[in-house]
Design an enzyme around this catalytic site. Structure first.
Site, PDB file in Angstrom:
ATOM      1  N   GLU A 107       0.826  -1.217   0.000  1.00 42.66           N
ATOM      2  CA  GLU A 107       0.000   0.000   0.000  1.00 42.66           C
ATOM      3  C   GLU A 107       0.855   1.261   0.000  1.00 42.66           C
ATOM      4  O   GLU A 107       0.484   2.270  -0.597  1.00 42.66           O
ATOM      5  CB  GLU A 107      -0.946  -0.012   1.196  1.00 42.66           C
ATOM      6  CG  GLU A 107      -2.114  -0.981   1.051  1.00 42.66           C
ATOM      7  CD  GLU A 107      -1.719  -2.433   1.161  1.00 42.66           C
ATOM      8  OE1 GLU A 107      -2.426  -3.298   0.588  1.00 42.66           O
ATOM      9  OE2 GLU A 107      -0.684  -2.723   1.802  1.00 42.66           O
TER      10      GLU A 107
ATOM     11  N   HIS B  96     -10.110  -6.216   9.346  1.00 39.88           N
ATOM     12  CA  HIS B  96     -10.668  -5.926   8.029  1.00 39.88           C
ATOM     13  C   HIS B  96     -12.026  -5.225   8.122  1.00 39.88           C
ATOM     14  O   HIS B  96     -12.746  -5.153   7.124  1.00 39.88           O
ATOM     15  CB  HIS B  96     -10.848  -7.222   7.228  1.00 39.88           C
ATOM     16  CG  HIS B  96      -9.580  -7.890   6.845  1.00 39.88           C
ATOM     17  ND1 HIS B  96      -8.758  -8.482   7.760  1.00 39.88           N
ATOM     18  CD2 HIS B  96      -8.982  -8.057   5.630  1.00 39.88           C
ATOM     19  CE1 HIS B  96      -7.704  -9.005   7.135  1.00 39.88           C
ATOM     20  NE2 HIS B  96      -7.820  -8.751   5.855  1.00 39.88           N
TER      21      HIS B  96
END
Length: 327
Positions: free
Chosen positions: A63, A132
């Site tokens: 990321e 998540h």
């Protein structure tokens, strides 16, 4: 009169992104699995075949690399739309987003701009577990220089994403996982834009103001419909953007109803709800007829157990209970 199509949020986003790539050759998409896999949430389905590898770039699972490369591309004159699979992983890109994208225009006295969009799925993921299932948009909205958009329906998703791509500033654009399949009318207009920083009244009322964004708006509308059966008319304010925040719209509604419930999927401390409550107390104290109530996720990591997970998040019933405490 502009024609309207009924599309799920996922397809509205796909339509917006495809139209902007057709309109401006500087726009390209990048991220983990956006090409060959066609996007984790299928927003970029068919893009690789249509636009080719130069404009649909699969990236490593990093990321920081995704966000860092997007910042550099934007500074060099392109308009990247970077996908981070879920917003939970955006924490790994924090330095690129906060220390660079959000600050470069200011620190270089306007010599550089960073016109990029970072798309990220957010919120409840149906037993996706604690790492998540974050809804941390307020954390990113804390930082000056980064816009944060959070649509609650298909039309807003379409118009807000197009406005974000065309803007000269960096935008974190979050998409509620639970809303992806939800259908709604979408204008069939390639230049339909939802202005950045402008909220919307999703339902008019006179007794209580419900302030929310993204999935919280759905809970508020369901609650408002049920409360109307008992003669309680709620006004639902969808701020749409956490930064810039349309406080004027919130104040206007509150001055009419004199009561407020703030609803969010994120955690309760140092939150969106905290900010709206503080703003109302500071600017609208003389109009306040009852304590401001907040409905949020519980202050715990999201459990894996399905029943416990559902208990952890807000819902329409919790909004109804909060409203009844102050009317």
């Amino acid at each position: 009169m502009v024609a309207v199509k009924n599309l799920p949020v996922r397809e509205a986003l796909r339509k917006a992104l495809m139209e902007e790539m057709e309109r401006d050759e500087r726009v390209f998409v990048m991220g983990q699995e956006v090409g060959q896999w066609q996007g984790t949430h299928r927003v970029t389905q068919g893009f690789l075949d249509k636009f080719g590898e130069k404009r649909v770039r699969d990236t490593p699972i990093s990321e920081m690399a995704i966000a860092g490369a997007a910042v550099g591309a934007a500074m060099a004159g392109l308009r990247p739309v970077a996908e981070i699979m879920t917003i939970n992983f955006a924490f790994l890109a924090f330095d690129a987003l906060i220390n660079h994208a959000a600050k470069i225009h200011y620190m270089f006295n306007g010599q550089f701009r960073v016109p990029l969009v970072v798309r990220a799925a957010s919120g409840w993921g149906n037993q996706a577990t604690a790492t998540h299932s974050h809804t941390p948009e307020p954390i990113f909205a804390h930082f000056t220089g980064l816009y944060v958009g959070c649509p609650s329906n298909a039309a807003d998703a379409y118009g807000m994403l197009k406005a974000s791509i065309r803007d000269e500033n960096p935008v974190l654009f979050t998409e509620s996982i639970a809303l992806y399949p939800k259908p709604g009318p979408v204008p069939d207009d390639v230049d339909y834009l939802v202005p950045i920083g402008k909220g919307d009244i999703k339902r008019e009322g006179k007794h209580v103001t419900l302030v929310a964004y993204a999935r919280g708006v759905e809970w508020c509308l369901t609650a408002a419909k049920e409360l109307a059966k008992e003669g309680i008319e709620c006004e639902v304010v969808d701020v749409r953007w956490l930064r810039p925040l349309d406080t004027a719209l919130v104040f206007e509604s509150f001055k009419k109803t004199n009561r407020a419930v703030i609803v969010e999927e994120s955690l309760p401390l140092y939150s969106f709800g905290s900010e709206i409550a503080a703003q109302l107390q500071e600017h609208c104290f003389d109009y306040m007829d009852a304590p401001i109530k907040r409905v949020s996720a519980l202050d715990v990591p999201v459990p894996y157990s399905h029943d416990l997970e559902l208990m952890c998040f807000p819902n329409a019933e919790k909004v109804i209970a909060a409203v009844k405490e102050i009317v």
